[in-house]
Design an enzyme around this catalytic site. Structure first.
Site: not given
Length: 352
Positions: A20, A33, A76-77, A115, A188, A298
């Site tokens: 992408w 995204e 993919l969930g 985001y 990082c 989750t």
């Protein structure tokens, strides 16, 4: 050399070669995204190629049936992402609008958060606005020594204000944001960061003070893990058509298909308990347990059993009462299912 020049120069030599990033098509960036939300990059690449191949434009996506869109997303969930992406396409085509070209317009659509909106606005339309994902928050909290809870919106808003000033002279805000993403992913990192190779180590608060492991500061919500017990009914009619239905509950599997389900708060321990429960719920005769699986979400643990059953009452009554329908054996591959059922079907390949 200022901060933005350092990371952009580093990025030019160390960027991740992702599909992408070879386009400025905002629709393609939007798809990537949506897929990248809460999903690893390595897992997304194959899905991205397949999705773009199937739905090469917003118009094609808007014209597709939801079942087909979810099938291409299968595995993919977080399926609400696919539904929101599909909804965005339909809304845009219905209004005959052009693709939104700014953060303030993108953020209005369901499923597009701060985001995603900032990533698209900066990458595709050169808007000078920071994209704060997990990687970016980690990089900046360490670089600036932000000792406040990085998960709070208050802290993120303060951080955005600081980063906007850091981006003031940057002519390529999209590259700036992607450089931060890659710096967080490659250098990082959350564990064992490679500070020695970092282009901004000499001005990084955490690196200079040897407190890298203290950042970012996270005070997340504590969740109670819920235990749930699912019993899926595997049921054929006399023509060997199999019984399924579409989930309509507003949950993570909404819009997917499944076998008739009995959900309980407690596990059934004996053969007799299963017989009584299946009979009471559907007037079906239970034969055997043919597959067991544990599936973690989750905040939930699912214990799932697949039960082989037989019809006792008339098929028409079963369908009318429970909104079930029977499909030919060879058509099951055309329907999108939750991951536990996908695994069951792979285990029982004769069913696909």
């Amino acid at each position: 050399m200022d901060f933005s020049k350092k990371i952009i120069n580093w990025y030019k030599n160390n960027y991740r070669d992702l599909p992408w990033r070879k386009t400025k098509n905002p629709y393609y960036i939007l798809v990537s995204e949506f897929m990248l939300q809460q999903t690893k990059v390595s897992q997304v690449i194959k899905y991205y190629y397949n999705f773009i191949k199937e739905f090469s434009s917003i118009k094609k996506l808007s014209e597709a049936d939801e079942k087909y869109v979810l099938k291409k997303w299968e595995g993919l969930g977080y399926y609400s992402r696919a539904r929101n992406l599909h909804s965005f396409a339909k809304e845009l085509i219905k209004k005959k609008d052009n693709f939104p070209k700014s953060y303030k317009h993108l953020i209005k659509y369901k499923g597009i958060g701060p985001y995603t909106a900032s990533a698209i606005a900066s990458i595709c339309f050169n808007e000078r606005i920071p994209s704060l994902d997990g990687n970016a928050c980690r990089v900046f909290s360490r670089y600036l020594g932000i000792d406040k809870n990085i998960t709070s919106e208050k802290t993120k808003n303060v951080l955005r204000d600081i980063i906007v000033k850091m981006m003031k002279t940057c002519k390529v805000p999209g590259i700036f944001n992607q450089a931060i993403m890659d710096l967080g992913s490659i250098i990082c990192t959350y564990k064992n960061p490679k500070c020695y190779f970092c282009p901004i180590k000499n001005s990084c608060f955490a690196a200079k003070n040897r407190v890298v492991d203290k950042f970012p500061v996270k005070i997340g919500k504590k969740y109670c893990i819920i235990e749930r017990f699912f019993y899926y009914i595997i049921l054929y009619d006399h023509k060997k058509n199999i019984c399924i239905h579409k989930r309509s509950k507003n949950d993570i599997w909404k819009g997917l298909y499944e076998f008739p389900l009995i959900e309980l708060k407690n596990n059934l321990h004996s053969h007799e308990e299963i017989i009584k429960t299946v009979w009471k719920k559907f007037n079906l005769i239970f034969n055997t347990v043919i597959y067991k699986i544990k599936h973690k979400l989750t905040h939930q643990n699912l214990s799932i059993q697949f039960l082989n059953c037989e019809i006792f009452q008339e098929k028409d009554k079963l369908i009318k009462k429970n909104e079930f329908f029977f499909i030919p054996h060879n058509k099951i591959k055309d329907y999108p299912f939750p991951r536990p059922i996908i695994l069951f079907l792979k285990h029982n390949k004769n069913m696909i």
